[in-house]
Enzyme design. Structure first.
Site, PDB file in Angstrom:
ATOM      1  N   SER A  42       3.530   3.523   1.334  1.00 38.74           N
ATOM      2  CA  SER A  42       2.550   2.770   0.208  1.00 38.74           C
ATOM      3  C   SER A  42       1.193   3.340  -0.067  1.00 38.74           C
ATOM      4  CB  SER A  42       2.414   1.228   0.873  1.00 38.74           C
ATOM      5  OG  SER A  42       1.366   0.554   0.436  1.00 38.74           O
ATOM      6  N   GLY A  43       0.705   3.381  -1.124  1.00 40.91           N
ATOM      7  CA  GLY A  43      -0.583   3.718  -1.230  1.00 40.91           C
ATOM      8  C   GLY A  43      -1.582   2.911  -0.673  1.00 40.91           C
ATOM      9  N   LEU A  44      -1.545   1.589  -1.128  1.00 42.79           N
ATOM     10  CA  LEU A  44      -2.245   0.429  -0.448  1.00 42.79           C
ATOM     11  C   LEU A  44      -2.480   0.877   0.859  1.00 42.79           C
ATOM     12  CD1 LEU A  44      -3.937  -2.161  -0.281  1.00 42.79           C
ATOM     13  CD2 LEU A  44      -1.694  -3.351  -0.287  1.00 42.79           C
ATOM     14  N   ASP A  54      -7.939   0.427  -2.083  1.00 46.65           N
ATOM     15  CA  ASP A  54      -6.916   0.987  -2.847  1.00 46.65           C
ATOM     16  C   ASP A  54      -7.317   1.315  -4.356  1.00 46.65           C
ATOM     17  OD1 ASP A  54      -4.133   1.601  -3.751  1.00 46.65           O
ATOM     18  OD2 ASP A  54      -3.408  -0.399  -4.122  1.00 46.65           O
ATOM     19  N   ASP A  81       4.316   6.239  -3.405  1.00 52.64           N
ATOM     20  CA  ASP A  81       3.660   5.393  -4.129  1.00 52.64           C
ATOM     21  C   ASP A  81       2.352   6.241  -4.638  1.00 52.64           C
ATOM     22  OD1 ASP A  81       2.112   3.755  -5.384  1.00 52.64           O
ATOM     23  OD2 ASP A  81       1.465   2.531  -3.839  1.00 52.64           O
ATOM     24  N   ASP A  83       0.767   5.954  -7.380  1.00 55.86           N
ATOM     25  CA  ASP A  83      -0.157   5.468  -8.231  1.00 55.86           C
ATOM     26  C   ASP A  83      -0.075   5.829  -9.643  1.00 55.86           C
ATOM     27  OD1 ASP A  83      -1.155   4.031  -5.888  1.00 55.86           O
ATOM     28  OD2 ASP A  83      -2.774   5.410  -5.525  1.00 55.86           O
ATOM     29  N   GLU A 110       2.646   4.493 -11.985  1.00 59.89           N
ATOM     30  CA  GLU A 110       2.359   3.599 -12.537  1.00 59.89           C
ATOM     31  C   GLU A 110       1.468   3.821 -13.869  1.00 59.89           C
ATOM     32  OE1 GLU A 110      -1.087   1.160 -10.413  1.00 59.89           O
ATOM     33  OE2 GLU A 110       0.294   1.750  -8.878  1.00 59.89           O
ATOM     34  N   LYS A 116      -6.959   4.000 -10.250  1.00 64.56           N
ATOM     35  CA  LYS A 116      -6.327   2.564 -10.423  1.00 64.56           C
ATOM     36  C   LYS A 116      -7.330   1.635  -9.561  1.00 64.56           C
ATOM     37  CE  LYS A 116      -3.789   0.910  -7.533  1.00 64.56           C
ATOM     38  NZ  LYS A 116      -2.374   1.427  -7.130  1.00 64.56           N
ATOM     39  N   ASN A 118      -5.896  -2.083  -7.386  1.00 71.71           N
ATOM     40  CA  ASN A 118      -4.609  -2.794  -6.901  1.00 71.71           C
ATOM     41  C   ASN A 118      -4.388  -3.715  -7.799  1.00 71.71           C
ATOM     42  OD1 ASN A 118      -3.404  -5.085  -5.035  1.00 71.71           O
ATOM     43  ND2 ASN A 118      -3.172  -3.092  -3.972  1.00 71.71           N
ATOM     44  N   SER A 119      -2.948  -4.034  -8.066  1.00 73.43           N
ATOM     45  CA  SER A 119      -2.450  -4.951  -8.903  1.00 73.43           C
ATOM     46  C   SER A 119      -2.742  -6.557  -8.745  1.00 73.43           C
ATOM     47  CB  SER A 119      -1.034  -4.879  -9.095  1.00 73.43           C
ATOM     48  OG  SER A 119      -0.538  -3.409  -9.620  1.00 73.43           O
ATOM     49  N   ARG A 154       6.665   2.673 -13.215  1.00 71.21           N
ATOM     50  CA  ARG A 154       6.372   1.568 -12.767  1.00 71.21           C
ATOM     51  C   ARG A 154       5.634   0.879 -13.870  1.00 71.21           C
ATOM     52  NH1 ARG A 154       2.850  -0.115  -7.244  1.00 71.21           N
ATOM     53  NH2 ARG A 154       1.303  -1.359  -8.127  1.00 71.21           N
ATOM     54  N   HIS A 185       6.799  -4.797 -12.157  1.00 72.03           N
ATOM     55  CA  HIS A 185       5.949  -5.617 -11.227  1.00 72.03           C
ATOM     56  C   HIS A 185       5.322  -6.733 -11.873  1.00 72.03           C
ATOM     57  CE1 HIS A 185       3.946  -5.370  -7.608  1.00 72.03           C
ATOM     58  NE2 HIS A 185       2.667  -4.960  -8.091  1.00 72.03           N
TER      59      HIS A 185
END
Length: 289
Positions: A42-44, A54, A81, A83, A110, A116, A118-119, A154, A185
């Site tokens: 996970s990037g986060l 992130d 991940d 990104d 993504e 980026k 975070n979503s 993504r 997502h």
């Protein structure tokens, strides 16, 4: 089985597969020990473990170094991940080559802009041009050193507040560009967006989901709709934060560890996870008496 082949098998098999978040080698080893057949780097979570946001504050080489340790100490496939690919198509080409050299089984890209965000932060985040992102997917597939390396596209349209038609249009374009799977997502807690997307998805390409917000929906509902893979995307690092905070506060308040010793891992557990005993056997084999 090669890890790249194993990841592709997980994405394509009939029953639902689960990937567990890992943010370092230790969490990766624990996830494999717990029975997970694949890992989500996970990037986060990796960024958080470094004390960073992130927002691509951690460079791709710093991320790669962490993932390198993960693949060294596990035998299950790792999906990174990735990104937005850390730049344009050329950055993606270099990233995929390096991932392939380090036995990473796949990358998830993504369709947002670099750097980026975070979503789950804010709303209406800008997305990449569809054709530009398709170029990134093609560049990734052209750069892989293993035929079974997986590129997961993504789709962030629903997160950004765009209509379902836009999400479906993007997913179809990414599939046509060569993506091995589509990650749809959503941050709505009822999960209806994802369920609706799955109802309308007509391609054979696998669908991957990340139910961080809609975790209360039984996963068998998604399996019935043909979802291939579920990613538990940040739960190891969140669990670690809670446990470390609780234990350290207790130690500080009591100025003692007597009250928490039974609640934490033993040193022997650490030695097992880090292959200390294997090293001792190796000493007997390779060092002079």
């Amino acid at each position: 089985m090669k890890t790249t082949t194993a990841l592709k098998t997980l994405l394509l098999k009939q029953e639902l597969s689960f990937l567990m978040e890992s943010h370092n080698a230790l969490s990766a080893r624990i996830a494999e020990e717990s029975g997970f057949e694949g890992l989500w780097a996970s990037g986060l979570s990796i960024a958080a473990s470094m004390g960073l946001t992130d927002r691509n504050e951690a460079s791709w080489t710093q991320i790669l170094e962490v993932v390198d340790f993960m693949t060294d100490c596990t035998t299950v496939p790792v999906l990174l991940d990735g990104d937005t690919g850390f730049g344009n198509f050329n950055n993606v080409r270099r990233l995929v080559k390096k991932l392939s050299q380090r036995h990473v089984a796949g990358v998830c890209l993504e369709d947002k802009l670099f750097p980026k965000t975070n979503s789950f932060i804010g709303a209406g985040q800008p997305l990449a041009d569809v054709q530009e992102f398709c170029g990134k997917i093609k560049a990734a597939k052209d750069s892989q050193l293993d035929d079974d390396f997986c590129v997961v596209a993504r789709v962030e349209a629903l997160v950004s507040g765009l209509p379902m038609e836009d999400a479906l249009m993007r997913a179809r374009a990414y599939a046509d560009a060569g993506a091995d799977a589509i990650l749809i997502h959503s941050k709505q807690s009822d999960g209806e967006e994802v369920l609706s997307f799955c109802h309308q998805w007509e391609r054979d390409i696998p669908i991957v989901i990340v139910p961080t917000k809609y975790y209360q929906i039984p996963t068998d509902r998604f399996e019935q709709l043909g979802v291939s893979t579920v990613i538990w995307a940040n739960h190891s690092v969140r669990a670690a934060i809670s446990a470390i905070r609780s234990i350290t506060r207790s130690i500080r308040q009591n100025n003692s560890v007597a009250q928490i010793e039974q609640d934490i891992a033993t040193l022997d557990d650490i030695f097992n996870l880090t292959s200390e005993y294997e090293h001792q056997k190796a000493e007997q084999k390779y060092l002079p008496a």
